[in-house]
Design a protein around this motif. Sequence first.
Motif, PDB file in Angstrom:
ATOM      1  N   UNK A  39      -9.903 -24.568  49.395  1.00 28.55           N
ATOM      2  CA  UNK A  39     -10.755 -23.587  50.066  1.00 28.55           C
ATOM      3  C   UNK A  39     -10.050 -22.831  51.194  1.00 28.55           C
ATOM      4  N   UNK A  40      -8.888 -23.310  51.558  1.00 31.15           N
ATOM      5  CA  UNK A  40      -8.191 -22.754  52.713  1.00 31.15           C
ATOM      6  C   UNK A  40      -7.530 -21.417  52.371  1.00 31.15           C
ATOM      7  N   UNK A  41      -8.339 -20.363  52.311  1.00 30.68           N
ATOM      8  CA  UNK A  41      -7.873 -19.046  51.874  1.00 30.68           C
ATOM      9  C   UNK A  41      -6.684 -18.519  52.673  1.00 30.68           C
ATOM     10  N   UNK A  42      -6.722 -18.730  53.962  1.00 34.62           N
ATOM     11  CA  UNK A  42      -5.714 -18.100  54.817  1.00 34.62           C
ATOM     12  C   UNK A  42      -4.297 -18.571  54.526  1.00 34.62           C
ATOM     13  N   UNK A  43      -4.171 -19.861  54.155  1.00 33.49           N
ATOM     14  CA  UNK A  43      -2.828 -20.406  53.955  1.00 33.49           C
ATOM     15  C   UNK A  43      -2.495 -20.594  52.489  1.00 33.49           C
ATOM     16  N   UNK A  44      -3.445 -20.257  51.654  1.00 31.00           N
ATOM     17  CA  UNK A  44      -3.253 -20.453  50.232  1.00 31.00           C
ATOM     18  C   UNK A  44      -3.145 -19.094  49.542  1.00 31.00           C
ATOM     19  N   UNK A  45      -1.942 -18.736  49.084  1.00 34.39           N
ATOM     20  CA  UNK A  45      -1.767 -17.417  48.456  1.00 34.39           C
ATOM     21  C   UNK A  45      -2.730 -17.203  47.291  1.00 34.39           C
ATOM     22  N   UNK A  46      -2.986 -18.261  46.569  1.00 31.67           N
ATOM     23  CA  UNK A  46      -3.929 -18.200  45.447  1.00 31.67           C
ATOM     24  C   UNK A  46      -5.316 -17.805  45.954  1.00 31.67           C
ATOM     25  N   UNK A  47      -5.680 -18.357  47.121  1.00 28.68           N
ATOM     26  CA  UNK A  47      -6.986 -18.063  47.709  1.00 28.68           C
ATOM     27  C   UNK A  47      -7.112 -16.599  48.074  1.00 28.68           C
ATOM     28  N   UNK A  48      -6.046 -16.022  48.600  1.00 25.33           N
ATOM     29  CA  UNK A  48      -6.066 -14.608  48.971  1.00 25.33           C
ATOM     30  C   UNK A  48      -6.289 -13.755  47.730  1.00 25.33           C
ATOM     31  N   UNK A  49      -5.583 -14.123  46.652  1.00 26.86           N
ATOM     32  CA  UNK A  49      -5.750 -13.397  45.398  1.00 26.86           C
ATOM     33  C   UNK A  49      -7.189 -13.484  44.924  1.00 26.86           C
ATOM     34  N   UNK A  50      -7.762 -14.685  45.016  1.00 23.67           N
ATOM     35  CA  UNK A  50      -9.149 -14.871  44.600  1.00 23.67           C
ATOM     36  C   UNK A  50     -10.082 -14.020  45.439  1.00 23.67           C
ATOM     37  N   UNK A  51      -9.805 -13.950  46.757  1.00 24.81           N
ATOM     38  CA  UNK A  51     -10.668 -13.170  47.639  1.00 24.81           C
ATOM     39  C   UNK A  51     -10.659 -11.699  47.270  1.00 24.81           C
ATOM     40  N   UNK A  52      -9.446 -11.164  47.011  1.00 23.11           N
ATOM     41  CA  UNK A  52      -9.402  -9.742  46.709  1.00 23.11           C
ATOM     42  C   UNK A  52      -9.983  -9.481  45.327  1.00 23.11           C
ATOM     43  N   UNK A  53      -9.780 -10.426  44.424  1.00 21.86           N
ATOM     44  CA  UNK A  53     -10.392 -10.308  43.099  1.00 21.86           C
ATOM     45  C   UNK A  53     -11.917 -10.367  43.238  1.00 21.86           C
ATOM     46  N   UNK A  54     -12.369 -11.208  44.126  1.00 21.12           N
ATOM     47  CA  UNK A  54     -13.803 -11.355  44.368  1.00 21.12           C
ATOM     48  C   UNK A  54     -14.398 -10.033  44.877  1.00 21.12           C
ATOM     49  N   UNK A  55     -13.712  -9.410  45.869  1.00 23.63           N
ATOM     50  CA  UNK A  55     -14.215  -8.146  46.403  1.00 23.63           C
ATOM     51  C   UNK A  55     -14.236  -7.071  45.326  1.00 23.63           C
ATOM     52  N   UNK A  56     -13.167  -7.063  44.518  1.00 24.66           N
ATOM     53  CA  UNK A  56     -13.062  -6.047  43.481  1.00 24.66           C
ATOM     54  C   UNK A  56     -14.212  -6.201  42.474  1.00 24.66           C
ATOM     55  N   UNK A  57     -14.438  -7.450  42.044  1.00 21.16           N
ATOM     56  CA  UNK A  57     -15.475  -7.695  41.044  1.00 21.16           C
ATOM     57  C   UNK A  57     -16.872  -7.483  41.615  1.00 21.16           C
TER      58      UNK A  57
END
Length: 116
Positions: A39-57
């Motif tokens: 869940x640690x978006x800030x330090x997890x590159x995968x999390x950042x990708x998920x966040x931007x994918x989330x905003x896009x979707x």
Amino acid sequence: MTADARALLEELRVRAAARSASASHALDELVHDREGSNDDDEHDPEGVTLSSEWSRLSALAEDAAAQLQQVDDALARLEAGGYGVCTSCGRPIPLARLEVRPFAEHCVACAERLGR
Ligand SMILES: [Zn+2]
């Protein structure tokens, strides 16, 4: 014109519904992916990708839902006999505008005044 408008709107409706369904499906999958990841978006590159994918979707899903709503409103106006008439000033909406935006509810002047 009215028959054409209905066919056009129904086609748009099908397409918007499909876009809406596929966007929510992709969001569901993303929720799944997210649950399985850190869940640690800030330090997890995968999390950042998920966040931007989330905003896009989310934006896609909102856009599709908004269009679906506009098309439904236009179909309702068609049903009520008020299709192609500006809902703000009551003047006819130019055909050229309806060809580009079959679900337009305002004439060009009102759309500009209302900012949409
Ligand atoms: Zn108007």
